[in-house]
Design a protein around this motif. Structure first.
Motif, PDB file in Angstrom:
ATOM      1  N   SER A   1      -1.665  32.126  30.767  1.00 31.81           N
ATOM      2  CA  SER A   1      -0.873  30.686  29.915  1.00 31.81           C
ATOM      3  C   SER A   1      -2.791  30.187  29.172  1.00 31.81           C
ATOM      4  O   SER A   1      -3.567  30.548  29.880  1.00 31.81           O
TER       5      SER A   1
ATOM      6  N   SER B   1      -4.879  28.294  25.974  1.00 39.49           N
ATOM      7  CA  SER B   1      -5.323  28.069  24.798  1.00 39.49           C
ATOM      8  C   SER B   1      -6.024  29.058  24.445  1.00 39.49           C
ATOM      9  O   SER B   1      -5.555  30.036  23.379  1.00 39.49           O
ATOM     10  N   THR B   2      -6.654  29.938  25.635  1.00 39.01           N
ATOM     11  CA  THR B   2      -8.157  30.992  25.003  1.00 39.01           C
ATOM     12  C   THR B   2      -6.497  32.057  24.970  1.00 39.01           C
ATOM     13  O   THR B   2      -7.244  33.764  24.113  1.00 39.01           O
TER      14      THR B   2
ATOM     15  N   ASP C   1     -10.186  27.637  34.442  1.00 40.97           N
ATOM     16  CA  ASP C   1     -10.360  26.460  34.119  1.00 40.97           C
ATOM     17  C   ASP C   1     -12.676  26.098  33.951  1.00 40.97           C
ATOM     18  O   ASP C   1     -12.629  25.284  33.670  1.00 40.97           O
TER      19      ASP C   1
ATOM     20  N   LYS D   1      -8.268  27.545  38.042  1.00 39.95           N
ATOM     21  CA  LYS D   1      -7.200  27.908  37.221  1.00 39.95           C
ATOM     22  C   LYS D   1      -5.948  26.761  37.602  1.00 39.95           C
ATOM     23  O   LYS D   1      -5.498  26.076  38.359  1.00 39.95           O
ATOM     24  N   GLY D   2      -4.994  26.436  36.945  1.00 37.73           N
ATOM     25  CA  GLY D   2      -3.943  25.672  36.784  1.00 37.73           C
ATOM     26  C   GLY D   2      -4.138  24.595  35.662  1.00 37.73           C
ATOM     27  O   GLY D   2      -2.909  23.616  35.761  1.00 37.73           O
ATOM     28  N   GLY D   3      -5.044  24.141  35.041  1.00 30.79           N
ATOM     29  CA  GLY D   3      -5.518  23.235  33.975  1.00 30.79           C
ATOM     30  C   GLY D   3      -3.530  22.964  33.611  1.00 30.79           C
ATOM     31  O   GLY D   3      -3.287  22.244  32.888  1.00 30.79           O
ATOM     32  N   GLY D   4      -3.318  23.839  32.668  1.00 30.12           N
ATOM     33  CA  GLY D   4      -2.322  24.554  32.122  1.00 30.12           C
ATOM     34  C   GLY D   4      -0.879  23.928  32.894  1.00 30.12           C
ATOM     35  O   GLY D   4       0.436  24.391  32.467  1.00 30.12           O
TER      36      GLY D   4
ATOM     37  N   GLU E   1       0.953  32.701  37.746  1.00 30.88           N
ATOM     38  CA  GLU E   1      -0.007  33.642  37.276  1.00 30.88           C
ATOM     39  C   GLU E   1      -0.623  34.159  38.224  1.00 30.88           C
ATOM     40  O   GLU E   1      -1.707  35.582  38.664  1.00 30.88           O
TER      41      GLU E   1
ATOM     42  N   LYS F   1     -16.786  26.679  30.667  1.00 32.22           N
ATOM     43  CA  LYS F   1     -16.255  27.418  31.443  1.00 32.22           C
ATOM     44  C   LYS F   1     -17.113  27.901  32.860  1.00 32.22           C
ATOM     45  O   LYS F   1     -16.594  28.798  33.548  1.00 32.22           O
TER      46      LYS F   1
HETATM   47  O1  DER Z   1      -3.379  26.808  34.047  1.00 33.45           O
HETATM   48  C1  DER Z   1      -4.640  27.914  33.522  1.00 33.45           C
HETATM   49  O2  DER Z   1      -4.598  28.115  34.827  1.00 33.45           O
HETATM   50  C2  DER Z   1      -5.040  28.249  32.000  1.00 33.45           C
HETATM   51  O3  DER Z   1      -5.280  29.976  32.400  1.00 33.45           O
HETATM   52  C3  DER Z   1      -6.278  27.187  31.774  1.00 33.45           C
HETATM   53  O4  DER Z   1      -6.720  27.742  32.908  1.00 33.45           O
HETATM   54  C4  DER Z   1      -6.894  28.335  30.690  1.00 33.45           C
HETATM   55  O5  DER Z   1      -6.942  27.528  29.755  1.00 33.45           O
HETATM   56  P1  DER Z   1      -7.973  27.412  28.434  1.00 33.45           P
HETATM   57  O6  DER Z   1      -7.347  28.448  27.767  1.00 33.45           O
HETATM   58  O7  DER Z   1      -6.736  26.480  27.167  1.00 33.45           O
HETATM   59  O8  DER Z   1      -9.456  26.806  28.923  1.00 33.45           O
END
Ligand code: DER
Length: 233
Positions: A29, A31-32, A88, A98-101, A107, A125
């Motif tokens: 999950s 943007s990347t 992240d 992880k978990g920014g989203g 995940e 990162k």
């Molecule tokens: O939330 C998450 O774990 C996502 O994988 C996040 O950490 C990656 O975010 P980005 O690809 O938008 O930088």
């Protein structure tokens, strides 16, 4: 932009190097991963690959459906050949925040079912220690009714601040795909033993999962501003 070309470069490299025919692929999950889904769809149609994709969030599921990729689940595909996901922050040991989203629970489940966890990230990162650059805190998914005692227990044991993640496009707190709250643990002391910290937090009743992915990633592709990719194992 340099950041977007970095993300795209990392994503394309990972898909080109790690995706094979008849693979079960965990789709992360963020943007990347959007670039990885694009590249995967391109390879599937060009090379007539037979793959099954396992989502790690509603967002990932939408990506799979949007690209006409075959949608699967852990019910029918409990073993995943490769999981491709973002992060992240990454430290020198390949431990991750992880978990920014707010998608960390599914995940981590899908990553734990994978023979190989491949992380794709842009150069922002790439840290020596967790917390060097990522300042939004370590995400922790918790059962809503328990979030205040959990905040207190983490603060009392480790210090720092533990904030309930509030929604932007919705009144009140963020609700995860699993119906839970997210706490963000900020200003934490950088640890030399994240395993011990992770275990303590996960044992607090009401904690569902943390965004500390310790000893899980096998390889990380850091996209650079110039479009090149740095591999770290
Ligand atoms: O939330 C998450 O774990 C996502 O994988 C996040 O950490 C990656 O975010 P980005 O690809 O938008 O930088």
């Amino acid at each position: 932009s340099p950041l977007e070309s970095a993300k795209q470069a990392a994503a394309f490299k990972a898909v080109d190097k790690h995706v094979q025919n008849n693979y079960v692929i965990g789709i992360g999950s963020g943007s990347t991963i959007v670039y990885a889904a694009e590249r995967l769809a391109e390879r599937v149609s060009k090379e007539k690959l037979n793959v099954v994709c396992i989502p790690t969030s509603f967002q990932a599921k939408q990506l799979i459906v949007k690209h006409d990729l075959r949608l699967g689940s852990l019910d029918t595909h409990p073993t995943v050949d490769v999981c491709i996901d973002g992060a992240d922050e990454v430290d020198v040991n390949l431990d991750l925040i992880k978990g920014g989203g707010a998608c960390l629970l599914q995940e981590k489940i899908v990553a734990s079912c994978a023979n190989n966890l491949v992380i794709i990230a842009d150069y922002t990162k790439d840290s020596v220690k967790l917390g060097d650059q990522y300042k939004k805190g370590i995400p922790i998914e918790v059962i809503p009714m328990s979030y205040v005692p959990i905040q207190n227990k983490i603060r009392n044991r480790f210090g720092g601040d533990v904030n309930l993640r509030m929604a932007v496009a919705k009144a009140g707190p963020v609700i995860t795909d699993n119906g839970n709250f997210i706490l963000d643990w900020v200003n934490f002391k950088q640890s030399d033993d994240w395993n011990q910290v992770n275990t303590f937090i996960r044992m607090i009743p009401g904690v569902v999962e943390t965004g500390l992915f310790i000893g899980m990633a096998r390889i990380v592709y850091f996209g650079q501003a110039d479009g090149t990719v740095k591999e770290q194992i």
